[in-house]
Write a protein that holds these residues in place. Sequence first.
Motif, PDB file in Angstrom:
ATOM      1  N   TRP A 198      83.705  51.914  88.186  1.00  0.00           N
ATOM      2  CA  TRP A 198      84.114  53.256  87.191  1.00  0.00           C
ATOM      3  C   TRP A 198      83.564  52.849  85.677  1.00  0.00           C
ATOM      4  CZ3 TRP A 198      84.909  56.850  90.726  1.00  0.00           C
ATOM      5  CH2 TRP A 198      85.421  56.870  91.952  1.00  0.00           C
ATOM      6  N   ILE A 199      84.277  51.457  85.354  1.00  0.00           N
ATOM      7  CA  ILE A 199      84.385  51.445  84.583  1.00  0.00           C
ATOM      8  C   ILE A 199      82.407  51.799  83.487  1.00  0.00           C
ATOM      9  CG2 ILE A 199      84.552  49.831  82.296  1.00  0.00           C
ATOM     10  CD1 ILE A 199      87.204  49.188  83.513  1.00  0.00           C
ATOM     11  N   ALA A 200      82.328  51.211  84.992  1.00  0.00           N
ATOM     12  CA  ALA A 200      80.054  51.049  84.849  1.00  0.00           C
ATOM     13  C   ALA A 200      79.805  52.605  84.403  1.00  0.00           C
ATOM     14  CB  ALA A 200      80.170  50.304  86.039  1.00  0.00           C
ATOM     15  N   VAL A 201      80.626  53.286  85.764  1.00  0.00           N
ATOM     16  CA  VAL A 201      80.155  54.849  85.562  1.00  0.00           C
ATOM     17  C   VAL A 201      80.219  55.215  83.694  1.00  0.00           C
ATOM     18  CG1 VAL A 201      80.037  57.225  86.663  1.00  0.00           C
ATOM     19  CG2 VAL A 201      80.365  54.541  87.932  1.00  0.00           C
ATOM     20  N   ALA A 202      81.208  55.352  83.767  1.00  0.00           N
ATOM     21  CA  ALA A 202      81.395  54.958  82.454  1.00  0.00           C
ATOM     22  C   ALA A 202      80.825  54.897  80.882  1.00  0.00           C
ATOM     23  CB  ALA A 202      83.470  55.623  81.846  1.00  0.00           C
ATOM     24  N   LEU A 203      80.296  53.346  81.120  1.00  0.00           N
ATOM     25  CA  LEU A 203      79.145  52.734  80.244  1.00  0.00           C
ATOM     26  C   LEU A 203      78.335  53.768  80.355  1.00  0.00           C
ATOM     27  CD1 LEU A 203      80.612  49.030  79.674  1.00  0.00           C
ATOM     28  CD2 LEU A 203      81.055  51.055  78.688  1.00  0.00           C
ATOM     29  N   VAL A 204      77.388  53.773  81.224  1.00  0.00           N
ATOM     30  CA  VAL A 204      75.743  54.537  81.344  1.00  0.00           C
ATOM     31  C   VAL A 204      76.428  55.471  80.261  1.00  0.00           C
ATOM     32  CG1 VAL A 204      74.538  56.016  82.732  1.00  0.00           C
ATOM     33  CG2 VAL A 204      75.910  53.729  83.744  1.00  0.00           C
ATOM     34  N   ILE A 205      77.048  56.328  80.425  1.00  0.00           N
ATOM     35  CA  ILE A 205      77.293  57.576  79.246  1.00  0.00           C
ATOM     36  C   ILE A 205      77.690  56.878  78.394  1.00  0.00           C
ATOM     37  CG2 ILE A 205      78.322  59.583  78.487  1.00  0.00           C
ATOM     38  CD1 ILE A 205      80.109  59.683  81.888  1.00  0.00           C
TER      39      ILE A 205
ATOM     40  N   GLY B  11      84.038  69.561  77.746  1.00  0.00           N
ATOM     41  CA  GLY B  11      83.034  68.879  79.343  1.00  0.00           C
ATOM     42  C   GLY B  11      82.431  67.923  79.578  1.00  0.00           C
ATOM     43  N   ALA B  12      83.984  66.596  78.775  1.00  0.00           N
ATOM     44  CA  ALA B  12      83.827  65.152  79.213  1.00  0.00           C
ATOM     45  C   ALA B  12      84.340  65.289  80.787  1.00  0.00           C
ATOM     46  CB  ALA B  12      85.130  65.189  78.795  1.00  0.00           C
ATOM     47  N   ASN B  13      83.532  63.974  81.336  1.00  0.00           N
ATOM     48  CA  ASN B  13      83.206  64.205  82.569  1.00  0.00           C
ATOM     49  C   ASN B  13      84.689  63.842  83.212  1.00  0.00           C
ATOM     50  OD1 ASN B  13      83.516  62.186  85.452  1.00  0.00           O
ATOM     51  ND2 ASN B  13      81.391  62.083  84.882  1.00  0.00           N
ATOM     52  N   GLU B  14      85.806  64.350  83.405  1.00  0.00           N
ATOM     53  CA  GLU B  14      86.819  64.915  84.915  1.00  0.00           C
ATOM     54  C   GLU B  14      86.930  63.579  85.557  1.00  0.00           C
ATOM     55  OE1 GLU B  14      84.608  66.285  85.404  1.00  0.00           O
ATOM     56  OE2 GLU B  14      84.599  67.545  87.855  1.00  0.00           O
ATOM     57  N   THR B  15      85.804  62.984  86.427  1.00  0.00           N
ATOM     58  CA  THR B  15      86.583  62.517  87.376  1.00  0.00           C
ATOM     59  C   THR B  15      86.239  61.106  86.763  1.00  0.00           C
ATOM     60  OG1 THR B  15      83.570  63.013  88.143  1.00  0.00           O
ATOM     61  CG2 THR B  15      84.741  61.038  89.368  1.00  0.00           C
ATOM     62  N   ILE B  16      85.958  60.633  85.731  1.00  0.00           N
ATOM     63  CA  ILE B  16      86.203  59.065  84.886  1.00  0.00           C
ATOM     64  C   ILE B  16      87.000  58.903  84.411  1.00  0.00           C
ATOM     65  CG2 ILE B  16      85.349  56.951  83.274  1.00  0.00           C
ATOM     66  CD1 ILE B  16      82.145  58.398  84.718  1.00  0.00           C
ATOM     67  N   MET B  17      87.643  59.804  84.041  1.00  0.00           N
ATOM     68  CA  MET B  17      89.271  60.212  82.999  1.00  0.00           C
ATOM     69  C   MET B  17      90.207  60.160  84.165  1.00  0.00           C
ATOM     70  SD  MET B  17      88.672  62.693  80.093  1.00  0.00           S
ATOM     71  CE  MET B  17      87.841  64.261  80.828  1.00  0.00           C
ATOM     72  N   THR B  18      89.889  60.935  85.595  1.00  0.00           N
ATOM     73  CA  THR B  18      91.213  61.051  85.888  1.00  0.00           C
ATOM     74  C   THR B  18      91.362  59.775  86.725  1.00  0.00           C
ATOM     75  OG1 THR B  18      89.932  61.838  87.369  1.00  0.00           O
ATOM     76  CG2 THR B  18      91.511  63.229  86.688  1.00  0.00           C
ATOM     77  N   LEU B  19      90.477  59.283  87.202  1.00  0.00           N
ATOM     78  CA  LEU B  19      90.194  57.792  87.524  1.00  0.00           C
ATOM     79  C   LEU B  19      91.040  56.472  87.193  1.00  0.00           C
ATOM     80  CD1 LEU B  19      89.120  56.001  90.724  1.00  0.00           C
ATOM     81  CD2 LEU B  19      88.029  55.017  88.220  1.00  0.00           C
ATOM     82  N   MET B  20      91.000  57.106  85.182  1.00  0.00           N
ATOM     83  CA  MET B  20      90.877  55.142  84.306  1.00  0.00           C
ATOM     84  C   MET B  20      92.689  55.600  84.239  1.00  0.00           C
ATOM     85  SD  MET B  20      89.051  53.815  83.368  1.00  0.00           S
ATOM     86  CE  MET B  20      87.844  53.945  85.108  1.00  0.00           C
ATOM     87  N   LEU B  21      93.076  57.455  84.599  1.00  0.00           N
ATOM     88  CA  LEU B  21      94.283  57.324  84.299  1.00  0.00           C
ATOM     89  C   LEU B  21      95.348  57.175  85.507  1.00  0.00           C
ATOM     90  CD1 LEU B  21      94.675  61.032  82.579  1.00  0.00           C
ATOM     91  CD2 LEU B  21      95.036  59.212  81.869  1.00  0.00           C
ATOM     92  N   ASN B  22      94.944  56.803  86.519  1.00  0.00           N
ATOM     93  CA  ASN B  22      95.230  55.999  87.518  1.00  0.00           C
ATOM     94  C   ASN B  22      95.954  54.517  87.324  1.00  0.00           C
ATOM     95  OD1 ASN B  22      94.570  58.507  88.958  1.00  0.00           O
ATOM     96  ND2 ASN B  22      93.614  57.669  90.227  1.00  0.00           N
ATOM     97  N   TYR B  23      94.881  54.239  86.505  1.00  0.00           N
ATOM     98  CA  TYR B  23      95.100  52.524  86.444  1.00  0.00           C
ATOM     99  C   TYR B  23      96.455  52.361  85.191  1.00  0.00           C
ATOM    100  CZ  TYR B  23      90.721  51.419  88.900  1.00  0.00           C
ATOM    101  OH  TYR B  23      90.093  51.247  89.998  1.00  0.00           O
ATOM    102  N   ILE B  24      96.295  53.640  83.649  1.00  0.00           N
ATOM    103  CA  ILE B  24      97.198  53.050  83.105  1.00  0.00           C
ATOM    104  C   ILE B  24      98.598  53.641  83.788  1.00  0.00           C
ATOM    105  CG2 ILE B  24      97.565  54.492  81.234  1.00  0.00           C
ATOM    106  CD1 ILE B  24      94.340  55.301  80.841  1.00  0.00           C
ATOM    107  N   ALA B  25      99.114  54.974  84.507  1.00  0.00           N
ATOM    108  CA  ALA B  25      99.824  55.000  84.495  1.00  0.00           C
ATOM    109  C   ALA B  25     100.030  53.673  86.083  1.00  0.00           C
ATOM    110  CB  ALA B  25      99.516  55.955  85.791  1.00  0.00           C
ATOM    111  N   LEU B  26      99.467  53.036  86.813  1.00  0.00           N
ATOM    112  CA  LEU B  26      99.733  52.045  87.298  1.00  0.00           C
ATOM    113  C   LEU B  26     100.497  51.160  86.299  1.00  0.00           C
ATOM    114  CD1 LEU B  26      99.909  50.388  90.409  1.00  0.00           C
ATOM    115  CD2 LEU B  26      97.703  49.496  89.797  1.00  0.00           C
ATOM    116  N   GLN B  27      99.551  50.589  85.505  1.00  0.00           N
ATOM    117  CA  GLN B  27     100.406  49.580  84.525  1.00  0.00           C
ATOM    118  C   GLN B  27     101.503  50.256  83.808  1.00  0.00           C
ATOM    119  OE1 GLN B  27      99.361  46.663  84.153  1.00  0.00           O
ATOM    120  NE2 GLN B  27      97.500  46.488  85.629  1.00  0.00           N
TER     121      GLN B  27
END
Lengths: 358, 318
Positions: free
Chosen positions: B235-242, A141-157
């Motif tokens: 976005w990092i902040a949104v994650a850090l809230v958790i 049940g991890a938050n998908e919004t933040i995961m998918t977004l972080m993966l954007n930055y990782i892919a970009l790098q």
Amino acid sequence: MQIVNRSGTSTKQIILIRFIAILAAIVVSSIFIGFLGYNPFTVYQNMLKGSLGSTIRFRATLLEMIPLVVTSLGILIAFKMKFWNIGGEGQILMGAFAASFVALRIDGIPDFLMLPLIFLAGFLMGGLWALIPAYFKARFGANETIMTLMLNYIALQFITYLQFGPWRDPKAMGFPKIANFPDSALLPKLFGIHIGLIISILLVVVVTWFMRNTKKGFEIAVVGESFATARYAGMNVSQVILFAMLLSGGLCGITGVIQTSGVNKTLTMNISSGYGFSAIITTWLSGLKAPMVLLVSFLFAILLQGGSYIQSALQIPQSAADVLQGMILFCILGSEFFVRYKIRFRKKEHPNNGGVSP
Amino acid sequence: MTNTLDFFVLFLKSAVVAGTPLLFAIIGAIYNEKAGNLNLGIEGMMLLGAVAGFQAALSTQNPLASLLSACVFGALGALIYAFLTVTLRTNQVVTGLALTIFGSGMARFWGQNVMGQVLSESFSRYFRPLSFPFLAKIPILGPILSVFLEQDLFVYFGYAIAILSGIYLYNTRWGLNLRAVGGNTAAADASGINITLYKYVHILMGGALCGLGGAYLSVVFVPSWQENITAGRGWIAVALVIFTSWNPYKALWGALLFGGLDIVGFRIQSLNIPVNQYFLRMLPYLATLMVIIIGSIRKSSKHNPPKDLGNAYFREER
């Protein structure tokens, strides 16, 4: 004033409300443009001229539309499940990466196999990239919004690393670019537009059919309505999530393939150029209906192409079009309220009737 | 030995600085989520504040005007969000995304004519780190204190906001009511709390704080204008809230940790240690991903999100 639920808003009413929303968006945009010191009508006229005014410009608009359509279809499948995939950018990049890997790094692929293989690779890689958040969402049940977004930055790098590092073309005279695709890996053209156009229209048909007529499509919609209902009906929720996200990321991956093979002819770190985010808007505006994606993406492509035209024609910065996108989205989001609720204005009760209820 | 110590003190000092925009944004997001609203527009509001603060700094040369304008524009972004999600009950996720798209467009548009411009020396001096030479004379405690105390006034403001927010949330009646609004909207409504007012006020407060976080980036941290200056920090902040389990005090540590991750690449490169720079730039995002995943695996009842987070409230639909 009282707000009550609308029971069964008719299609006619919905269309009327949407029409008013678009009108409101135009009014708000006009105020913004007027505020910048331009005549809104001149601006709109130029946007239409720049996007539809000639064959070349119309083609450019279609070229903007293709990635929007394909990405939106991917986002649509995820959103239907209320899985907020905002990782389209990363999935596009990774799909483009896989296509480039096949096209540039594997020797001895026969010409006729090249295109099918790069599409397969792009689809799988985009899908895999989306499976990472899907797995952790389904399992924990991890938050998908933040995961998918972080993966954007990782892919970009990662792609930036390839472009400036190991994949840098030594023949490019020091310019940090990756070698061009061989001819066999380039999308053929029809009427001056690469066949990504045809692929995108075919995909609209396929996704429409998939969501309407297949068991899996139905399951995705049920999981979106409620996990509990889906479980109660005996569905394997985790499996549905994984499958849907494989498709969702896979479709975004195909956008990456189309953009590398049909437009840029190579992999660059700018390949996704914001389509992953714009597609979120177009998907939502389409009401999560695949056929509508085509229409909305076309209108949006006019906005994008017209936006870049007014930059050269009227010296209005293209970022003004970004602001307009946001404003239009706000208006249409707000209009959903009126689809679901209606406002009743109650007359003040006559003092003589006070306290006596019928 | 002293060299290593100096290095660490210097590193931690810049980690505090790099963490300050995050700190403001985390606390802004906490206010939103305690009011029951998952706001994915944090990045957008930070960008609005960043560009507004920078423009005001450039034209007025007045630090207060700069901060005020960052607050106002962050809150204006939040007002759009609040009107849509609270009054018109739109989907919070999509509305937040729209706000981010709008905010980044607005920042790009408004910042275009000042791209790459640097704030004047006469302005920057307001945000020069304080120095306390006597700290160097105290063994052990001195360097540790200097990490937190030898900072600019904006950082101090961040400490104050974190502590005041903690007191507000846990030790005042309003804070209790706010937690009730996010925790169980219907019960809060039944007990006579004005739900709409609480939501509006705290979403706007959150927006103002996010605006300040953005302004810290453009006015103090960088301090010049560049496109997409926040680079995903919202976005990092949104994650850090958790990660900080909706607690403003813990936000202080979360911000410091991720501030450290933000600059660790830069520091390692200055030591000539051969590590891939692209990998180092990935670090904050990778770490955020890990935080989300690990947080979801070891869920405990103590660190749950507000129960009504993300639900649009409509009294008649109960």
